[in-house]
Design a protein around this motif. Structure first.
Motif, short mmCIF file in Angstrom:
data_model
loop_
_atom_site.label_atom_id
_atom_site.label_comp_id
_atom_site.label_asym_id
_atom_site.label_seq_id
_atom_site.Cartn_x
_atom_site.Cartn_y
_atom_site.Cartn_z
N VAL A 132 26.10 -74.11 -56.11
CA VAL A 132 26.90 -75.34 -56.17
C VAL A 132 26.51 -76.27 -55.03
CG1 VAL A 132 29.26 -76.25 -55.93
CG2 VAL A 132 28.82 -74.31 -57.42
N MET A 133 26.26 -75.72 -53.84
CA MET A 133 25.84 -76.55 -52.72
C MET A 133 24.51 -77.23 -53.02
SD MET A 133 27.15 -74.18 -49.46
CE MET A 133 25.52 -73.80 -49.03
N TRP A 134 23.58 -76.53 -53.62
CA TRP A 134 22.28 -77.10 -53.96
C TRP A 134 22.44 -78.23 -54.99
CZ3 TRP A 134 19.38 -76.96 -58.58
CH2 TRP A 134 18.08 -77.46 -58.46
N VAL A 135 23.26 -77.99 -56.01
CA VAL A 135 23.50 -79.02 -57.03
C VAL A 135 24.16 -80.24 -56.39
CG1 VAL A 135 24.82 -79.54 -59.12
CG2 VAL A 135 23.59 -77.39 -58.95
N THR A 136 25.12 -80.01 -55.50
CA THR A 136 25.80 -81.10 -54.81
C THR A 136 24.80 -81.88 -53.95
OG1 THR A 136 27.85 -79.84 -54.76
CG2 THR A 136 27.66 -81.66 -53.20
N HIS A 137 23.93 -81.18 -53.26
CA HIS A 137 22.91 -81.84 -52.43
C HIS A 137 22.02 -82.74 -53.28
CE1 HIS A 137 20.09 -82.50 -49.19
NE2 HIS A 137 19.10 -82.05 -49.94
#
Length: 154
Positions: A132-137
């Motif tokens: 989720v952090m990667w997608v948000t980034h």
């Protein structure tokens, strides 16, 4: 009439019942992991959407993409750690309750969870958070700062 059974027969029956539960347990693990991913993704998405002007302002001030991402993701990391720790306690209680409900006069299921089970749960949760952090980034990298700052919120 007297019923007798041998320990080997009982053990074979118990092993057959346990092996049939393996598929059920895998399905529960996969679905609970998917649920945690969807909930975390949606909460992060809502958080980013509501703070788009704020994030755009930070980008305009010269913050790098990674710093802007960490502005949002830091909250997720804290919530993930708290969720993992709370999940260990609440999950243990819920598992004990379920096992008590599944018990019968012939079979009682003991609550035995070995440390690799806790480790796997924590790693899966942290892994979903990382995705989720990667997608948000990636999403925050594509933010159109001018459009976000020009948008009116009435």
């Amino acid at each position: 009439m007297i019923n007798t059974s041998y320990a080997d027969d009982q053990r074979a029956t118990l092993e057959q019942m346990s092996s049939s539960m393996d598929t059920f347990i895998v399905i529960i693990i996969v679905l609970s992991g998917l649920l945690s991913f969807v909930v975390l993704y949606n909460l992060t998405n809502i958080n980013v959407s509501e703070r788009m002007r704020e994030l755009s302002t930070i980008k305009v001030l010269g913050f790098y993409d990674g710093e802007v991402t960490m502005y949002i993701v830091r909250e997720n990391i804290i919530l993930t750690v708290v969720g993992i720790l709370a999940g260990f306690l609440l999950g243990n209680g819920l598992t004990a309750f379920i096992l008590r409900q599944a018990a019968s006069a012939q079979i009682v299921f003991p609550l035995i969870i070995h440390w690799p089970g806790y480790l796997l749960a924590a790693v899966l949760t942290a892994g979903f958070t990382a995705i989720v952090m990667w997608v948000t980034h990636r999403r925050l990298q594509r933010v159109d700062m001018v459009e976000a700052l020009a948008a009116r919120t009435d």
